[in-house]
Design a protein around this motif. Sequence first.
Motif, PDB file in Angstrom:
ATOM      1  N   SER A 215       0.829  -1.205   0.000  1.00 35.73           N
ATOM      2  CA  SER A 215       0.000   0.000   0.000  1.00 35.73           C
ATOM      3  C   SER A 215       0.864   1.256   0.000  1.00 35.73           C
ATOM      4  CB  SER A 215      -0.942  -0.005   1.205  1.00 35.73           C
ATOM      5  OG  SER A 215      -0.231   0.103   2.416  1.00 35.73           O
ATOM      6  N   TRP A 216       1.961   1.246   0.757  1.00 38.86           N
ATOM      7  CA  TRP A 216       2.871   2.391   0.761  1.00 38.86           C
ATOM      8  C   TRP A 216       3.484   2.608  -0.619  1.00 38.86           C
ATOM      9  CZ3 TRP A 216       5.946   1.269   5.916  1.00 38.86           C
ATOM     10  CH2 TRP A 216       5.121   1.589   7.000  1.00 38.86           C
ATOM     11  N   LEU A 217       3.912   1.512  -1.252  1.00 37.65           N
ATOM     12  CA  LEU A 217       4.499   1.614  -2.587  1.00 37.65           C
ATOM     13  C   LEU A 217       3.473   2.138  -3.591  1.00 37.65           C
ATOM     14  CD1 LEU A 217       6.588  -1.688  -2.752  1.00 37.65           C
ATOM     15  CD2 LEU A 217       7.474   0.644  -2.691  1.00 37.65           C
ATOM     16  N   TRP A 218       2.238   1.656  -3.483  1.00 37.55           N
ATOM     17  CA  TRP A 218       1.201   2.088  -4.413  1.00 37.55           C
ATOM     18  C   TRP A 218       0.880   3.567  -4.235  1.00 37.55           C
ATOM     19  CZ3 TRP A 218      -1.207   1.971  -8.671  1.00 37.55           C
ATOM     20  CH2 TRP A 218      -2.467   2.566  -8.813  1.00 37.55           C
ATOM     21  N   LEU A 219       0.760   4.017  -2.999  1.00 39.47           N
ATOM     22  CA  LEU A 219       0.472   5.431  -2.747  1.00 39.47           C
ATOM     23  C   LEU A 219       1.607   6.318  -3.256  1.00 39.47           C
ATOM     24  CD1 LEU A 219      -1.065   5.193   0.834  1.00 39.47           C
ATOM     25  CD2 LEU A 219      -2.259   5.829  -1.262  1.00 39.47           C
ATOM     26  N   SER A 220       2.848   5.883  -3.053  1.00 44.19           N
ATOM     27  CA  SER A 220       3.992   6.648  -3.560  1.00 44.19           C
ATOM     28  C   SER A 220       3.975   6.712  -5.078  1.00 44.19           C
ATOM     29  CB  SER A 220       5.296   6.012  -3.075  1.00 44.19           C
ATOM     30  OG  SER A 220       5.362   5.979  -1.676  1.00 44.19           O
ATOM     31  N   PHE A 221       3.667   5.568  -5.697  1.00 42.02           N
ATOM     32  CA  PHE A 221       3.604   5.516  -7.157  1.00 42.02           C
ATOM     33  C   PHE A 221       2.492   6.420  -7.686  1.00 42.02           C
ATOM     34  CE2 PHE A 221       1.615   3.653 -10.942  1.00 42.02           C
ATOM     35  CZ  PHE A 221       2.690   3.650 -11.818  1.00 42.02           C
ATOM     36  N   SER A 225       3.031   9.711 -10.013  1.00 45.66           N
ATOM     37  CA  SER A 225       2.431   9.720 -11.350  1.00 45.66           C
ATOM     38  C   SER A 225       1.555  10.953 -11.541  1.00 45.66           C
ATOM     39  CB  SER A 225       1.601   8.451 -11.561  1.00 45.66           C
ATOM     40  OG  SER A 225       2.401   7.300 -11.452  1.00 45.66           O
ATOM     41  N   LEU A 226       0.793  11.311 -10.506  1.00 43.57           N
ATOM     42  CA  LEU A 226      -0.045  12.502 -10.590  1.00 43.57           C
ATOM     43  C   LEU A 226       0.805  13.762 -10.724  1.00 43.57           C
ATOM     44  CD1 LEU A 226      -2.805  11.701  -7.937  1.00 43.57           C
ATOM     45  CD2 LEU A 226      -3.153  12.053 -10.388  1.00 43.57           C
ATOM     46  N   LEU A 227       1.913  13.801 -10.005  1.00 43.09           N
ATOM     47  CA  LEU A 227       2.813  14.950 -10.116  1.00 43.09           C
ATOM     48  C   LEU A 227       3.265  15.143 -11.553  1.00 43.09           C
ATOM     49  CD1 LEU A 227       4.842  17.119  -9.110  1.00 43.09           C
ATOM     50  CD2 LEU A 227       6.426  15.238  -8.611  1.00 43.09           C
ATOM     51  N   MET A 228       3.700  14.074 -12.194  1.00 42.24           N
ATOM     52  CA  MET A 228       4.212  14.174 -13.555  1.00 42.24           C
ATOM     53  C   MET A 228       3.108  14.491 -14.553  1.00 42.24           C
ATOM     54  SD  MET A 228       7.041  11.122 -13.682  1.00 42.24           S
ATOM     55  CE  MET A 228       7.485  11.654 -15.321  1.00 42.24           C
TER      56      MET A 228
END
Length: 254
Positions: A215-221, A225-228
């Motif tokens: 879940s941590w990895l998914w939230l970071s991803f 992705s939204l930033l980019m």
Amino acid sequence: MILNINTITIFLSSILLFFIQPLFAKQLLPIFGGVPAVWSMCLIFFQGALLLGYVSIYLVTRYLSNRNQKIFYLLFLSVSIFFLPIEMIYSPLGNSPALNIIGILITNLFLPILVLSMTSPLLQYWFSHSSYSNAKDPYFLYSASNFGNLFALISFPFLFEPLVGLHDLSKSWSIAFIFLTCLLVTVAYKTQQSNSFFKEKIIEKNKISLKKRVSWLWLSFATSSLLMSVTQFITTDSVAVPLLWILPLSLYLL
């Protein structure tokens, strides 16, 4: 004394890490016709280097002794000085603009950026394993890191870019990197001189579940992705300038 040096060193390293991003990307714009993809590829490079720096520190602190950690880090730091001063070295790698941008970034910035990415987590780790009274709660150093990041992003388009040329800013960044090197050598020396600096590691009884890790990895991803994507959308419909680059990135840091 070590507390003050740690805070100043982490603050300065964070400024340098995030200041060079819009600075170097702005220098890349004329080469590639001012396309929004320049900043997108820069984000990929800088986030990749940041992740690699974090992974390196995880492995170093897990498998190396205190003395060997310092040798490893100072060796990387010493070699990175040979990349200074930061100047644009451009050798086309083909017809792909994305490949050429990544090639330029790796050629000019990879090792200094990797060292800066390693600095904050490593110094926080050293302090958290020290015998100082507030070592159990070292997150004020993390706050100093984030504050340095935000200061660099906000000050570049509003203060430094309008008043100072890009060439002079690059030279000043290189000088500041040399000063940071002196601070880092001082921190390494002082922590090595303190006999009680490192405490025995405490074995964690509560293991983090695989579900929570995923879940941590998914939230970071997702946030990355939204930033980019948001930055790409904004700059495509308007203009590719540092001011529009740093707004989503500042929100991301907050």
